[in-house]
Enzyme design. Structure first.
Site, short mmCIF file in Angstrom:
data_model
loop_
_atom_site.label_atom_id
_atom_site.label_comp_id
_atom_site.label_asym_id
_atom_site.label_seq_id
_atom_site.Cartn_x
_atom_site.Cartn_y
_atom_site.Cartn_z
N ARG A 23 50.58 31.70 23.49
CA ARG A 23 51.23 32.06 22.47
C ARG A 23 52.59 32.63 22.73
O ARG A 23 53.18 32.18 21.41
CB ARG A 23 50.21 32.60 21.40
CG ARG A 23 50.95 33.62 20.05
CD ARG A 23 49.25 33.67 19.65
NE ARG A 23 49.79 34.56 18.20
CZ ARG A 23 50.37 35.68 17.59
NH1 ARG A 23 50.22 36.71 18.40
NH2 ARG A 23 50.16 35.20 16.15
N ILE A 49 54.63 34.03 12.79
CA ILE A 49 53.11 32.90 12.41
C ILE A 49 51.46 33.32 12.45
O ILE A 49 51.60 34.48 12.81
CB ILE A 49 53.24 33.23 14.36
CG1 ILE A 49 52.36 31.91 14.97
CG2 ILE A 49 53.69 34.72 15.19
CD1 ILE A 49 52.77 32.56 16.63
N SER A 50 51.00 32.10 12.29
CA SER A 50 49.39 33.10 11.74
C SER A 50 48.72 33.68 12.67
O SER A 50 48.58 33.45 14.51
CB SER A 50 48.91 32.33 11.55
OG SER A 50 49.33 31.45 10.13
N GLN A 51 48.26 34.88 12.89
CA GLN A 51 47.68 35.45 13.69
C GLN A 51 45.96 34.89 13.82
O GLN A 51 45.80 33.90 13.30
CB GLN A 51 47.07 36.81 13.05
CG GLN A 51 45.52 37.21 12.00
CD GLN A 51 44.94 38.54 11.68
OE1 GLN A 51 46.09 39.23 10.74
NE2 GLN A 51 44.34 38.68 11.94
N PRO A 52 46.07 35.38 15.42
CA PRO A 52 45.02 33.82 15.74
C PRO A 52 43.69 33.91 15.24
O PRO A 52 43.18 32.78 15.09
CB PRO A 52 44.51 35.10 17.54
CG PRO A 52 46.36 35.64 17.91
CD PRO A 52 46.75 35.81 16.43
#
Ligand code: SAH
Length: 206
Positions: A23, A49-52
């Site tokens: 990431r 960026i989206s969280q995992p």
């Protein structure tokens, strides 16, 4: 990954794909040290960026097997697209902002992730490559875009956050049951950046 498991991610394929994709390469250097925290971060052009966990929920909700054709709206950093490619999907992705389009193109090619990328307006989808087994939208729209429903294969699923800007949205999974019949499920509350309107100087997304 244990944290994601605790939060309810059950698909081993999704957990494996998240493990495969580094990431940190998708983040601005000042945030690299935090790349493996389960949090959203700023990327270029005032986007995130989206969280995992969110990436995992959306990917799992597709319920698709390797070889499936998946369209992503909002390439952003390219992280979600890389996870979809690691799932073995045939991945298509649209980004509306040139700076992010260029950035994600470079990172995805460095990672050798196969993603067909377009600079354009995701509201229109990618009709040339339709129908898709899955469509995943990573920015919140005020309503469900009709062009995306039209580009779903029968049995295909559209995963998207719907709701107002600056507040929580509901994540919907809309499954195309037949030519004109769709079934809708609510997957919970999430917070995404808003989907942007027409591109001033972008090319058409087809
Ligand atoms: N999937 C991304 C997160 C994206 S944030 C990742 O993994 O990093 C949302 C992205 O949607 C932003 O990059 C934003 O520029 C893009 N976007 C917003 N409106 C759009 C539109 N109409 N068409 C395509 N992309 C759009």
């Amino acid at each position: 990954m244990d944290l994601l498991r605790e939060k309810g991610i059950r698909s081993e394929e999704v957990l494996d794909a998240l493990m495969q994709v580094p990431r940190h390469v998708f983040l601005e250097s000042s945030f690299e040290a935090f790349a493996y925290k389960d949090a959203a971060f700023p990327i270029r052009a005032a986007q995130t960026i989206s969280q995992p966990y969110t990436v995992a929920v959306q990917t799992q909700a597709l319920e698709l097997s390797p070889g499936a054709k998946v369209l992503e709206i909002g390439t952003g950093s390219g992280y979600q697209a890389a996870v979809l490619a690691a799932m073995g999907f045939r991945v298509y992705s649209i980004e509306r902002q040139k700076e992010l389009f260029d950035f994600s193109k470079r990172v995805l090619s460095e990672l050798r992730a196969t993603v067909v990328q377009r600079f354009g307006d995701g509201y229109k989808g990618m009709p040339t490559f339709a129908p898709f087994d899955g469509i995943l939208v990573t920015a919140a729209a005020p309503d469900v875009p009709n062009a995306l429903l039209a580009q779903l294969a029968v049995g295909g699923k559209l995963i998207l956050p719907v709701g107002p800007e600056g507040a929580d949205q509901r994540m919907w999974r809309i499954t195309r049951m037949g030519d004109k019949s769709f079934e809708r499920e609510d997957l919970g509350a999430f917070r995404f950046v808003p989907m942007l309107g027409n591109v001033a100087n972008g090319q058409d997304s087809v």
